[in-house]
Design a protein around this motif. Sequence first.
Motif, short mmCIF file in Angstrom:
data_model
loop_
_atom_site.label_atom_id
_atom_site.label_comp_id
_atom_site.label_asym_id
_atom_site.label_seq_id
_atom_site.Cartn_x
_atom_site.Cartn_y
_atom_site.Cartn_z
N ASP A 128 -36.04 -25.22 15.83
CA ASP A 128 -35.20 -25.75 16.64
C ASP A 128 -35.32 -27.17 15.58
O ASP A 128 -36.15 -27.81 15.79
CB ASP A 128 -34.33 -26.37 18.04
CG ASP A 128 -32.79 -27.08 18.21
OD1 ASP A 128 -32.39 -26.80 19.04
OD2 ASP A 128 -32.94 -28.30 17.55
N ALA A 129 -34.03 -28.08 14.73
CA ALA A 129 -34.78 -28.86 14.18
C ALA A 129 -35.01 -30.40 15.26
O ALA A 129 -35.69 -31.16 14.95
CB ALA A 129 -33.15 -29.45 13.43
N GLY A 164 -28.67 -31.17 5.73
CA GLY A 164 -30.36 -30.75 6.29
C GLY A 164 -30.19 -31.17 7.24
O GLY A 164 -31.76 -30.02 7.48
N SER A 184 -29.78 -31.22 10.49
CA SER A 184 -29.88 -30.68 11.29
C SER A 184 -30.33 -29.01 11.74
O SER A 184 -30.17 -28.27 12.89
CB SER A 184 -28.26 -30.47 12.30
OG SER A 184 -28.49 -32.31 12.60
N ARG A 185 -30.34 -28.73 10.53
CA ARG A 185 -30.99 -27.15 10.11
C ARG A 185 -32.26 -26.95 10.85
O ARG A 185 -33.30 -27.44 10.68
CB ARG A 185 -30.80 -26.55 9.40
CG ARG A 185 -29.49 -26.51 8.02
CD ARG A 185 -29.49 -26.29 6.66
NE ARG A 185 -28.07 -26.17 6.10
CZ ARG A 185 -27.76 -27.09 4.94
NH1 ARG A 185 -29.81 -26.40 4.13
NH2 ARG A 185 -27.31 -26.68 3.93
N ASP A 186 -32.39 -25.12 11.55
CA ASP A 186 -33.24 -25.25 12.66
C ASP A 186 -34.52 -25.67 10.79
O ASP A 186 -34.20 -24.61 9.35
CB ASP A 186 -33.41 -23.61 12.41
CG ASP A 186 -32.66 -23.65 13.98
OD1 ASP A 186 -32.52 -24.77 13.52
OD2 ASP A 186 -32.35 -23.03 14.48
N GLN A 187 -36.42 -24.76 11.36
CA GLN A 187 -36.86 -25.84 9.18
C GLN A 187 -36.95 -23.80 9.50
O GLN A 187 -36.75 -23.14 10.00
CB GLN A 187 -37.84 -25.70 9.69
CG GLN A 187 -39.04 -24.85 11.50
CD GLN A 187 -40.13 -25.52 12.21
OE1 GLN A 187 -40.97 -25.74 12.18
NE2 GLN A 187 -39.40 -25.71 13.87
N ARG A 188 -37.70 -23.62 8.39
CA ARG A 188 -37.93 -22.24 7.56
C ARG A 188 -38.96 -21.82 7.93
O ARG A 188 -40.11 -23.06 8.12
CB ARG A 188 -37.89 -22.59 6.23
CG ARG A 188 -36.45 -23.12 5.30
CD ARG A 188 -36.94 -22.65 3.78
NE ARG A 188 -37.84 -24.23 3.57
CZ ARG A 188 -37.35 -25.47 3.55
NH1 ARG A 188 -35.97 -25.55 3.83
NH2 ARG A 188 -38.45 -26.32 3.50
N GLU A 196 -23.65 -32.76 11.35
CA GLU A 196 -24.82 -32.44 11.38
C GLU A 196 -25.42 -33.29 10.24
O GLU A 196 -26.52 -32.81 10.42
CB GLU A 196 -24.82 -30.96 11.21
CG GLU A 196 -24.37 -30.46 10.34
CD GLU A 196 -24.19 -28.73 9.80
OE1 GLU A 196 -25.02 -27.97 10.46
OE2 GLU A 196 -24.12 -28.34 8.60
N ASN A 197 -24.96 -33.16 9.76
CA ASN A 197 -25.18 -34.37 8.41
C ASN A 197 -25.64 -35.64 8.14
O ASN A 197 -25.95 -36.05 7.79
CB ASN A 197 -24.89 -33.50 6.94
CG ASN A 197 -25.36 -32.28 6.96
OD1 ASN A 197 -26.29 -31.76 7.26
ND2 ASN A 197 -24.53 -31.32 6.65
#
Lengths: 442, 417
Positions: free
Chosen positions: A119-120, A422, A424-428, B309-310
Motif C-alpha cells: 500500500d502506498a 501515481g 497513491s498507487r501500490d508499489q511495484r 489519488e494524484n
Amino acid sequence: MRRRPILAIAIPLLVSALVAGGAAAQDRAVAFIGAEVLPISGPAISGGVVVVKGGTIAAVGPAATTPVPPDAERIDCAGKVILPGLVDTHSHVGGGAGGDASGPIQPDVRIVDSINVRDAGFRKARAGGLTTLNIMPGSGHLLSGQTIYAKLRPAATIDDFFIRDADGRPLGGMKMANGTNSQRDPPFPGTRSKSAALVRQKFLKAVDYRRKLAEAGDDATKRPDRDLEMEGLLDVLDGRVIVHHHAHRADDLLTVLRLRDEFGFKVVLHHASEAWKVADRLAAAQAPCSVIVVDSPGGKIEAMDLSLATSGILEKAGVPCAIHTDDPVTDSRLFLRTAGLAVRGGMSREKALEALTLAGARMLGLEGRIGSLDVGKDADLVVLSGDPLAVRTKVLETWVEGRKVFDRADPDDRLFAVGGFGASRDQRAQACCTDDSFTEAK
Amino acid sequence: MIIAAPRPTVLVIAAATLLAAATARAVDPAAPPLAVFGDTVYTMAGPPIERGVVLIDRGRITHVGSALDVPIPPDAARLRAAVVTPGLLDAHTAVGLTGFLNQEQDQDQLDTGEPIQPELRAIDSYNPRERLVAWLRGFGFTTLHTGHAPGALVSGQTMVVKTAGGSADEAAILPVAMVAVTLGDDARPDDEKKSPGTRSKAVAMLRGELVKTQDYLRKRDLADPEKRPDRDLRREVFADVLRGALPLLVTVNRATDIDAALRIAAEFRIRIVLDSAAEAYLVADRIKAAGVPVIVHPTMRRGGMGETENISFETAATLKAKGIPIALQSGYEGYVPKTRVALFEAAIAAANGLTTEQALAAITVDAATILGVADRVGALKPGLDGDVALFDGDPFEYTTHCVGVVVDGTVVSNERW
C-alpha cells in the motif's frame, strides 16, 4: 534509480531473501556525523554522532567523545537534525479491516490477515519519518480485533513488518471502542450502558475460560476446547496484550478505566478528545493517553469539545501523553506537524517530541527497543533538514534498523513525500541482485 | 473567545436583485480610530513594512506606513503584534451552511433532491453564529467565500461574508458570488438510477441547461408580452451566468473533468473558476491559455483513492509558477475535523514551493481578486475595509498564534489561537 526486476517470477522469493539477509548486509557500521541529535531520552547533542551497526545503535554522543569505527560509512549530517524513528500508536495504513458486521466483539480477528504491505500509505508513512506503527482495525465495534505493531522495514509480506517477542511471536494490541461509533442495530449495542454490559459479559466468560484451563492443568481430557475468541481475551486478561481503546467523551474515558479496574487489563486511551476535562482523574489513575490533534472541533457530537490544548493540559497534570495520526484522519507525512500544533496549544517542545517517539513506544510496551536514541536500541532514525517543529523542515531520510527506507533525494521516494501522479498507487514489486546496493520493495 | 457584542444595524438592504450591492454594516461613528502596529506589516499592496502601522477610522483604513511617518491621533486605540497581515480570506468553504455538530439540523450545505438547483441562495442558510465561523475567525479569517458544497451537479449559490455581524444580511459583502458546479464522481447521486450517472451525462445536462436558458432569454425579449415565458428562478440564475455577471465555481479533480469545464466555458463564453483541481498540474497550459483562475484544494487534502489519488502538496506552486491566478481554501469536510483552516493549508503550500508572500497572497489579495471583492478586502491600503489579523510570529509556523482579529475597525478576537 532502482533497476527493474530481472526475474519476475522469482521476485517474491528474492525479496524475502533480501529482507531476511538485511542484517547481514548491514554489518558495516554507518556513522551519522555532525547533526543536532535529539535522543529524546536525554538532552540535545550539538554536533553529535550516531553510529549504527547490525541493525542497532552502537554509539550516540558528542563528536569529541564518540569514536567512529574506521571502516564505517560516514554520512555528513552537519546542519541537520536527527530524531529517533517516529512511533505512531494509532494507524489504519495498509487497507486492513478487522471485525465484520456479525457482532460487536470479535477478539479472534487479526488485522495482520488483511494488510497489503505494498500500500502506498506505507511509503508515505516512511516519508513522514515513521518507523513503527500500531496498525489497528476500526472503532465501529466494541472490540474489533487484534492490532499489529509494524516496523516499516522493506517488506514483501506482512511478516517482514513483525516485531517479535522472545518466543518469536508477533507483537500487537487489542482494539476496543466505546461511545457512538460502535452503536448500531442489534447485535450491536444501542446505548453506552449496553456497550459496557456486553464487554463485561464477554470478559466474565473469558475469566471462566481461564479458570477451566487452570483447573484442567495438564489433564488434556478436562481442558475446554480451544476458543480463538477466548484466547484473544486471555492475552488481554493476562497482561500480554495491551488494549488500545478508542474513547472521546470524558465519561467514556472513565468508563474504560472502570472496566480496566474490574478486569485488570492494561489500556491506552486513544483520541481522548475530552481528556482535558478529567485530566486530574486520568493522572490519578495513571491512564496513558494517545491523543489525536486535528484542525478543528466537531464533525460528530463526541468531538465537539476537542481542543488543541489537550496535550498541554495532560502534560501539566502528569498524564503520560502520546500523539497519533489515526491515518487517514491525519496524514502520516505530517506527523511532526501535529506535535507543532500541540506546542501551539500549550505543550512543551520536549514533551511534544517525546509524544511522537518514546511516549508512544511505552504505550506499545516497546520502550526497551524503540523510541529513543540509546545504545542497544533498534537503529530507527530520521534525518531532518532543521527544527522538527518548523513548517518548512523536511524529512530527508528515514532509517529502519540501520537500513535507509526513505530518501527524499531519490525521485521515486520524493513522489510519495509530496504527492503527484501515481503517488497513491501500490508499489511495484522490485528486486535486484548484483551488489549490496540492491533494490527493494519498500 | 471574546467576541464584540453585535452592533446595531443602521441600514439593512435586502438583496433584492441578484447581484445587489452588499448590505452595509453599521460602524459606530463615535468610536475612536484604531492604530495597529506590527514589527512586520504585510500589506499585500507592496513590500512588507518593518515597524509599520495600519490606521483605521470609521471602519476603513486611512493610513498604512512606517510607524515613524503615520500621524496617530491622540485618542486612537492601539494594538501591537510581531506580524500584522490583512484580515485573512478563505477562498472556499461551506462553513456557516455546514455546522460543527454534523447533525441534520446544522447541515444545509447540500440538497440532493435534484441534481441542478442554481436557485438555492446561500444567504437563506448562512448562520453567522455557527461555532466554526468563530473558529476560523480566531485564526485571523475575516472574510469567507462560503455556500453550497460540492456534491451535486449544480448545488446552489455561494456568497462572500465577513466573519462578524449578527445576521446573514449584515455579514454579506457579496450575497451572490458564484454558482457551485461539481463535475466528476461527486456529481453522481447515491441512487444509481438517477442522473447524472456518468461524466458525459453530467456535461450533457449542464449544456442542456445553458442552451435552454439561451432560449429563455430569446423568448423573454420577444415583442409580444403574451409570448414571453413566466419568470423562472433557475433560468434567471443561469441567465446571469450566460451574460458574464456570475461565474460558475466548478469543483473538479481529474484532468478529464478540468478539460470538460474549460470546454463548456469556451462553448458558452462564460466565466468559470476551477475549484480543487487536484490534477491541474497535468493541464496547466490549457488552464493558463483559458485565463481561468484556480481555487486550489486544501494543500493537505487526502488523496488515497478515487479522483484525488494524484493530489500533490506542490500544485499551488506549480500553477503559480505558470502564472495562473490561485487562491487557497479550507474546502468542505464531512467528518472529524469538521473544517480545515486555510491558514494551515497555506502554510503547507509555503513549505512546498510557494514563497511566504505568495502563500499569504493566496489567502488575502489574490483570493479577493478571484472573488471580485478586492475593492473591499484582501490588502492593507487606504480605502479598504479595516480588517486586520495579528500574529505573535511567522503566521505560517505551527507554533505561532493569532493574537488578534479586527473586522471593520472593531476587535472581534483578542485571544491566543
